[in-house]
Scaffold this active site. Structure first.
Site, mmCIF file in Angstrom:
data_model
loop_
_atom_site.group_PDB
_atom_site.id
_atom_site.type_symbol
_atom_site.label_atom_id
_atom_site.label_comp_id
_atom_site.label_asym_id
_atom_site.label_seq_id
_atom_site.Cartn_x
_atom_site.Cartn_y
_atom_site.Cartn_z
ATOM 1 N N ARG A 153 0.853 -1.190 0.000
ATOM 2 C CA ARG A 153 0.000 0.000 0.000
ATOM 3 C C ARG A 153 0.883 1.231 0.000
ATOM 4 O O ARG A 153 1.718 1.403 0.870
ATOM 5 C CB ARG A 153 -0.926 0.030 1.218
ATOM 6 C CG ARG A 153 -2.150 0.927 1.004
ATOM 7 C CD ARG A 153 -2.961 1.133 2.262
ATOM 8 N NE ARG A 153 -2.179 1.850 3.241
ATOM 9 C CZ ARG A 153 -2.064 1.487 4.517
ATOM 10 N NH1 ARG A 153 -2.678 0.419 4.966
ATOM 11 N NH2 ARG A 153 -1.324 2.188 5.350
ATOM 12 N N GLU A 169 4.607 7.137 2.426
ATOM 13 C CA GLU A 169 5.451 5.945 2.592
ATOM 14 C C GLU A 169 4.907 4.826 1.719
ATOM 15 O O GLU A 169 3.787 4.908 1.204
ATOM 16 C CB GLU A 169 5.478 5.491 4.054
ATOM 17 C CG GLU A 169 4.116 5.055 4.556
ATOM 18 C CD GLU A 169 4.171 4.045 5.705
ATOM 19 O OE1 GLU A 169 5.236 3.481 5.978
ATOM 20 O OE2 GLU A 169 3.109 3.815 6.307
ATOM 21 N N ASN A 171 4.220 0.766 2.013
ATOM 22 C CA ASN A 171 4.150 -0.353 2.960
ATOM 23 C C ASN A 171 4.285 -1.679 2.238
ATOM 24 O O ASN A 171 3.522 -1.960 1.310
ATOM 25 C CB ASN A 171 2.815 -0.325 3.701
ATOM 26 C CG ASN A 171 2.700 0.887 4.598
ATOM 27 O OD1 ASN A 171 3.376 0.995 5.615
ATOM 28 N ND2 ASN A 171 1.858 1.834 4.205
ATOM 29 N N SER A 176 -2.748 -2.917 5.928
ATOM 30 C CA SER A 176 -4.044 -3.276 6.518
ATOM 31 C C SER A 176 -5.218 -2.580 5.842
ATOM 32 O O SER A 176 -5.042 -1.692 5.017
ATOM 33 C CB SER A 176 -4.029 -2.968 8.007
ATOM 34 O OG SER A 176 -3.708 -1.628 8.189
ATOM 35 N N LYS A 355 11.775 3.073 5.996
ATOM 36 C CA LYS A 355 11.844 4.510 5.702
ATOM 37 C C LYS A 355 13.218 4.885 5.136
ATOM 38 O O LYS A 355 13.334 5.764 4.288
ATOM 39 C CB LYS A 355 11.572 5.340 6.968
ATOM 40 C CG LYS A 355 10.356 4.921 7.804
ATOM 41 C CD LYS A 355 9.050 5.161 7.159
ATOM 42 C CE LYS A 355 7.822 4.978 8.005
ATOM 43 N NZ LYS A 355 7.274 3.638 8.181
ATOM 44 N N LYS A 409 11.505 10.463 11.252
ATOM 45 C CA LYS A 409 10.948 9.102 11.276
ATOM 46 C C LYS A 409 11.987 8.032 11.605
ATOM 47 O O LYS A 409 13.016 7.953 10.934
ATOM 48 C CB LYS A 409 10.353 8.757 9.905
ATOM 49 C CG LYS A 409 9.209 9.642 9.474
ATOM 50 C CD LYS A 409 8.564 9.068 8.216
ATOM 51 C CE LYS A 409 7.410 9.926 7.762
ATOM 52 N NZ LYS A 409 6.717 9.329 6.612
ATOM 53 N N GLU A 413 6.987 0.737 11.896
ATOM 54 C CA GLU A 413 5.704 0.645 11.213
ATOM 55 C C GLU A 413 4.579 0.655 12.238
ATOM 56 O O GLU A 413 4.800 0.356 13.406
ATOM 57 C CB GLU A 413 5.619 -0.677 10.425
ATOM 58 C CG GLU A 413 6.545 -0.778 9.238
ATOM 59 C CD GLU A 413 6.290 0.265 8.195
ATOM 60 O OE1 GLU A 413 5.124 0.658 8.008
ATOM 61 O OE2 GLU A 413 7.260 0.723 7.566
ATOM 62 N N GLY A 414 3.393 0.951 11.758
ATOM 63 C CA GLY A 414 2.217 0.779 12.613
ATOM 64 C C GLY A 414 1.687 2.059 13.227
ATOM 65 O O GLY A 414 0.681 2.056 13.932
ATOM 66 N N ARG A 496 -7.981 7.570 4.711
ATOM 67 C CA ARG A 496 -8.031 7.776 6.158
ATOM 68 C C ARG A 496 -8.133 9.262 6.432
ATOM 69 O O ARG A 496 -7.421 10.056 5.827
ATOM 70 C CB ARG A 496 -6.773 7.222 6.825
ATOM 71 C CG ARG A 496 -6.821 5.721 6.974
ATOM 72 C CD ARG A 496 -5.521 5.193 7.496
ATOM 73 N NE ARG A 496 -4.422 5.489 6.593
ATOM 74 C CZ ARG A 496 -3.164 5.138 6.814
ATOM 75 N NH1 ARG A 496 -2.831 4.516 7.913
ATOM 76 N NH2 ARG A 496 -2.226 5.432 5.943
HETATM 77 P P1 ADP Z 1 3.915 4.240 9.656
HETATM 78 O O1 ADP Z 1 4.695 3.256 8.889
HETATM 79 O O2 ADP Z 1 4.089 4.127 11.123
HETATM 80 O O3 ADP Z 1 2.479 4.285 9.233
HETATM 81 P P2 ADP Z 1 4.126 6.834 8.324
HETATM 82 O O4 ADP Z 1 5.315 7.303 7.593
HETATM 83 O O5 ADP Z 1 2.964 6.445 7.497
HETATM 84 O O6 ADP Z 1 4.584 5.661 9.292
HETATM 85 O O7 ADP Z 1 3.678 7.957 9.332
HETATM 86 C C1 ADP Z 1 2.543 7.817 10.171
HETATM 87 C C2 ADP Z 1 1.599 8.975 9.962
HETATM 88 O O8 ADP Z 1 2.262 10.207 10.185
HETATM 89 C C3 ADP Z 1 1.030 9.084 8.563
HETATM 90 O O9 ADP Z 1 -0.117 8.277 8.408
HETATM 91 C C4 ADP Z 1 0.727 10.568 8.451
HETATM 92 O O10 ADP Z 1 -0.526 10.876 9.037
HETATM 93 C C5 ADP Z 1 1.818 11.203 9.291
HETATM 94 N N1 ADP Z 1 2.940 11.599 8.423
HETATM 95 C C6 ADP Z 1 3.977 10.835 8.039
HETATM 96 N N2 ADP Z 1 4.812 11.508 7.231
HETATM 97 C C7 ADP Z 1 4.293 12.725 7.076
HETATM 98 C C8 ADP Z 1 4.691 13.902 6.354
HETATM 99 N N3 ADP Z 1 5.804 13.916 5.642
HETATM 100 N N4 ADP Z 1 3.890 14.988 6.429
HETATM 101 C C9 ADP Z 1 2.770 14.981 7.159
HETATM 102 N N5 ADP Z 1 2.349 13.926 7.871
HETATM 103 C C10 ADP Z 1 3.085 12.807 7.841
HETATM 104 MG MG MG Z 2 3.991 2.042 7.293
HETATM 105 MG MG MG Z 3 1.757 4.820 7.382
#
Ligand code: ADP
Ligand code: MG
Ligand code: MG
Length: 520
Positions: A153, A169, A171, A176, A355, A409, A413-414, A496
């Site tokens: 995803r 990102e 995945n 999920s 990441k 970051k 994950e999660g 979401r």
């Molecule tokens: P994970 O793998 O834990 O889901 P993400 O990179 O998706 O990690 O980050 C989790 C959440 O943080 C995302 O769903 C988003 O809401 C927020 N987020 C992540 N990166 C950014 C960004 N560059 N700008 C704004 N919000 C972000």
């Molecule tokens: Mg993720």
């Molecule tokens: Mg995410």
């Protein structure tokens, strides 16, 4: 954003809904203005629909809701109405799916790239280091994954200022909500079918979503490629899982929709009758600890769990350090990796989804190492936000000055792991002072500010009027057997929506609600 340049953004946050309304030609539909009677009806009908159609999660207040299906169920957190999203950006995101699928497959084959890119991270991040150890062992024994299955995803936000679709990102493990998302789109189409006239919304603008069928099909095809009619699909799960209905939907569709005809027998002499035997794919759910206790590697490389051969291992656990409370779990992960079972994901796919690799891929000339088609490369690059490693001093200085424009970051994950705002500054200063290699545990990313819009979020039977932002996920499935690409497709979406004041976005983590799209 060239990876070495300082963010060319001013520090103003995303357009507020009010400015948006003033700027745009058409008035934007505002669900906060729906009259209270209609709103009550909508909420009631939505709750009934969720309950009757299985749009459910485990209720965290009920004791056994994470272990026993049918006990302590509650409707999934949802947005009452779909979020408006431009059709061209939706198409753009869909088009990227098959290119990303191919990219990640190629990255997974480049063991040196994975090991080199993560070599500094390995020293300071115990979890990534353990994953890399398994990967190294596979390199040592020259393990080849001939059948490769990816259920991915790719997540995006639409940057309000530049109107560009930017990737959050990619995945590669435990992507999920493919199971529940079909239902969310159906719920919204259904509500708009009933109340569309009053709301002046057209249900046909909510794209149908077949994510669960696609994922089930990919798992079934992978099972078929493995070519052992007696083998099972093993779903690796956490001991407690409140998102179990999402997983159960997928399992159910897999079992019901994809019975395979695996042999033909010819009977009789005069009348030739061909008998096809249809077999339903058997699924088993096990934790890593159970796999350690019951699993065995047979001499021919088959993974046997409790005496049954395993064709496909589908991970819905194993992405977080908490999934490995002891050595048992790591032993199970290694056992799986050594086997001939199709892994979704393999250790290489898992690492490719970190990441750090995302940040490495955004560096100049790195995509070219994996892809030949220039147009494809340009399409991917266009959706890359600014990404930097923490040894980039120019960026660190800027991030300390303007931390609100960055997200920090770790390799996790999660949801719930990132660092935002003033804490970015504090963390960077601390790392600078410490003089350790802790910087290698993180990447820095440009913070994306999507358009804020008025939303109606429904949780635990109660609706909340709030201002929100959305994140679009596009599912992708990829299956190949040696040189034969069997599946490479875009397969549905996840939307979401979360209150705009929240930094994180996970639904399971409690930050966001499930939503669908209203194409504009
Ligand atoms: P994970 O793998 O834990 O889901 P993400 O990179 O998706 O990690 O980050 C989790 C959440 O943080 C995302 O769903 C988003 O809401 C927020 N987020 C992540 N990166 C950014 C960004 N560059 N700008 C704004 N919000 C972000
Ligand atoms: Mg993720
Ligand atoms: Mg995410």
């Amino acid at each position: 954003f060239p990876s070495s340049s300082v963010l060319p953004l001013n520090s103003s946050k995303s357009d507020s809904f009010e400015t948006q309304q003033q700027n745009s030609e058409k008035p934007i539909f505002n669900p906060h203005d729906i009259n209270p009677n209609l709103l009550q009806k909508l909420v009631y009908d939505a709750l009934v629909w969720c309950s009757l159609h299985g749009l459910l999660v485990g209720d965290r207040t009920a004791k056994k809701s994470g272990t026993v299906p049918g006990v302590g169920m509650i409707h999934a957190p949802i947005s009452l109405l779909p979020a408006s999203f431009p059709e061209d950006h939706f198409k753009q995101a869909c088009e990227l799916a098959s290119i990303f699928n191919e990219l990640f497959d190629r990255v997974s084959l480049d063991a040196k790239f994975l090991q080199d890119s993560l070599s500094r991270t390995r020293k300071v991040d115990e979890f990534t280091s353990r994953l890399l150890d398994i990967h190294s062992k596979m390199i040592d024994i020259n393990k080849k994954e001939e059948i490769r299955l990816g259920l991915h995803r790719s997540d995006y936000m639409l940057d309000a200022q530049t109107k560009s679709l930017l990737q959050i990102e990619f995945n590669t493990i435990s992507s999920s909500f493919a199971g529940l998302m079909c239902l969310v789109s159906e719920l919204h189409r259904n509500l708009l079918g009933l109340y569309g006239n009053q709301l002046q919304l057209d249900f046909r603008k909510v794209p149908e979503n077949a994510s669960v069928q696609h994922f089930a099909k990919a798992l079934a095809e992978a099972w078929r490629e493995y070519n052992n009619p007696r083998a099972v699909v093993l779903v690796v799960v956490q001991a407690e899982e409140r998102n179990m209905y999402d997983q159960l939907w997928l399992s159910d569709v897999l079992r019901e929709r994809y019975p395979f005809c695996f042999s033909n027998k010819t009977c009789g002499k005069l009348v030739v009758v061909k008998l096809s035997i249809f077999k339903r794919i058997q699924l088993k759910w096990k934790t890593l600890a159970e796999i350690d206790a019951e699993g065995k590697l047979l001499p021919d490389g088959t993974l046997a769990v409790n005496g049954e051969a395993v064709a496909v291992v589908y991970f819905r656990a194993g992405y977080a350090p908490t999934d490995y409370p002891s050595e048992l779990e790591w032993r199970a992960r290694l056992l799986i990796e050594q086997s001939s079972a199709v892994k979704c994901p393999s250790i290489a796919y898992h690492l490719a989804g970190t990441k750090k690799i995302q940040q490495e891929l955004a560096k100049p000339n790195v995509l070219e190492r994996f892809l030949d088609n220039k147009e494809d490369i340009a399409k991917l690059r266009k959706c890359f936000a600014g990404l930097w490693s923490l040894d980039d001093t120019e960026i660190i200085t800027d991030a300390i000055e303007r931390p609100e424009l960055y997200v920090m970051k770790p390799q996790r994950e999660g949801g719930g792991n990132n660092i935002y705002g003033n804490e970015v500054k504090e963390a960077l200063l601390r790392i600078q002072k410490g003089g350790s290699e802790e910087d290698a545990a993180y990447i820095l990313m440009q913070r994306i500010f999507p358009t804020v819009f008025p939303a109606l979020l429904v949780r635990e039977g109660i609706f909340h009027k709030d201002h929100a932002i959305s994140e679009l996920g596009i599912y992708g499935s990829y299956l190949r057997n040696k040189e034969k690409i069997i599946i490479n497709e875009q397969c549905g979406y996840l939307m979401r929506t979360k209150v705009s004041s929240s930094d994180e976005g996970g639904v399971a983590a409690g930050f966001a609600v499930l939503d669908s799209l209203y194409l504009s």
